[in-house]
Design an enzyme around this catalytic site. Sequence first.
Site, PDB file in Angstrom:
ATOM      1  N   ARG A   1     -19.837  21.152 -27.552  1.00 38.42           N
ATOM      2  CA  ARG A   1     -19.650  22.573 -27.300  1.00 38.42           C
ATOM      3  C   ARG A   1     -19.354  22.761 -25.815  1.00 38.42           C
ATOM      4  O   ARG A   1     -19.993  22.129 -24.951  1.00 38.42           O
ATOM      5  CB  ARG A   1     -20.894  23.384 -27.706  1.00 38.42           C
ATOM      6  CG  ARG A   1     -21.073  23.547 -29.208  1.00 38.42           C
ATOM      7  CD  ARG A   1     -19.987  24.437 -29.792  1.00 38.42           C
ATOM      8  NE  ARG A   1     -20.157  24.719 -31.214  1.00 38.42           N
ATOM      9  CZ  ARG A   1     -19.570  24.049 -32.192  1.00 38.42           C
ATOM     10  NH1 ARG A   1     -18.811  23.010 -31.899  1.00 38.42           N
ATOM     11  NH2 ARG A   1     -19.748  24.386 -33.457  1.00 38.42           N
TER      12      ARG A   1
ATOM     13  N   GLU B   1     -13.178  29.981 -25.212  1.00 40.64           N
ATOM     14  CA  GLU B   1     -12.061  29.568 -26.051  1.00 40.64           C
ATOM     15  C   GLU B   1     -11.385  30.781 -26.681  1.00 40.64           C
ATOM     16  O   GLU B   1     -12.074  31.692 -27.136  1.00 40.64           O
ATOM     17  CB  GLU B   1     -12.555  28.617 -27.143  1.00 40.64           C
ATOM     18  CG  GLU B   1     -13.123  27.321 -26.569  1.00 40.64           C
ATOM     19  CD  GLU B   1     -13.612  26.344 -27.636  1.00 40.64           C
ATOM     20  OE1 GLU B   1     -13.492  26.662 -28.841  1.00 40.64           O
ATOM     21  OE2 GLU B   1     -14.121  25.282 -27.263  1.00 40.64           O
TER      22      GLU B   1
ATOM     23  N   HIS C   1      -9.719  22.490 -29.529  1.00 38.83           N
ATOM     24  CA  HIS C   1     -10.832  22.420 -30.476  1.00 38.83           C
ATOM     25  C   HIS C   1     -10.349  21.939 -31.840  1.00 38.83           C
ATOM     26  O   HIS C   1     -10.536  22.604 -32.864  1.00 38.83           O
ATOM     27  CB  HIS C   1     -11.528  23.783 -30.589  1.00 38.83           C
ATOM     28  CG  HIS C   1     -12.966  23.670 -30.996  1.00 38.83           C
ATOM     29  ND1 HIS C   1     -13.937  24.551 -30.565  1.00 38.83           N
ATOM     30  CD2 HIS C   1     -13.614  22.785 -31.796  1.00 38.83           C
ATOM     31  CE1 HIS C   1     -15.107  24.219 -31.084  1.00 38.83           C
ATOM     32  NE2 HIS C   1     -14.931  23.139 -31.832  1.00 38.83           N
TER      33      HIS C   1
END
Length: 324
Positions: A237, A266, A285
């Site tokens: 993360r 993000e 991601h």
Amino acid sequence: MKPSIVAYKALPSELLDKLKKRFTVTSFDNVDDNNRAEFIQALQQAEGMIGSGLNVDSALLDHAPKLRAISTISAGYDNFDVNTLTERKIVLMHTPDALTDTVADTIMALVLASARRIVNVAERVKAGEWTTSVDESWFGCDVHHKTMGIIGLGRIGSALAQRAHFGFGMKIVYNTRSRNTEAEDRFNAIHMELDKLLATADFVCLILPLNDQTHHLINAERLALMKPSAFFINAGRGPVVDEAALIHALKKGKIAGAGLDVFEKEPIAPDSPLLSMPNVVAVPHIGSATFEARYAMAETAVNNLLAAMSDSIEGNCVNPQILN
């Protein structure tokens, strides 16, 4: 009358049909400002929810008085207020196994791409710079027989260790709250305190969830412990790392480079310094972003919801303490 559920992420048609056989389903491809009012209205009667990418807190749960179970199409659950769910006796299900190998593949790809400067040299080729035999400005560094440090040796970390140890002859050192004796037996992995791992590893691979204890775990002081030749890889993360400190370390050459699948915010801002650094591999991601893995995650989430709604949970429950 069938129980009502809300699907807040698009599901493959056959999986959606599987739910419709048991439930009255109100489905949304996604939840945004255009359909949030309709989504909130659907929650009023919902006994179950399934989806991903939505922050689920007490304010949202106040609109779902009948809710009994949530099934997230993800392994991580830091966007859920688990304490509030538990207080309200709402079961939270997740998909920890469906993406293990796919994410481990992604991390290994980031290790290789960072060490061999794959993105940077590919861009140079496309720009027409390859006009003669390559010199040292094109060189990367070897991965095989180096030391990989894994912070968080759970399912994904163990799958990564398998690839690194058996595929590339790498020495494995790791840091977890408790010893992983299976990994020690299989990969000759050595447990280390975090600071020692950072000072030892050639590739530091971070695979941790986000919580109060891990937020900014990797900060300026800890990055300073790494070798100047070492690479930092984050596929856990983003906020586990102080991104400003990471940028500083990369700019000053305190570490050799970074491979990043996650970021503090993000999507990452287009003007982030990370995107202009030739020694950074930044991907959006994509840890579990394969057709196979995403289908497996959705299928597991559907089966999780069916189990939760029928009081037949056998695994994948984030807050199993409420089952009793």
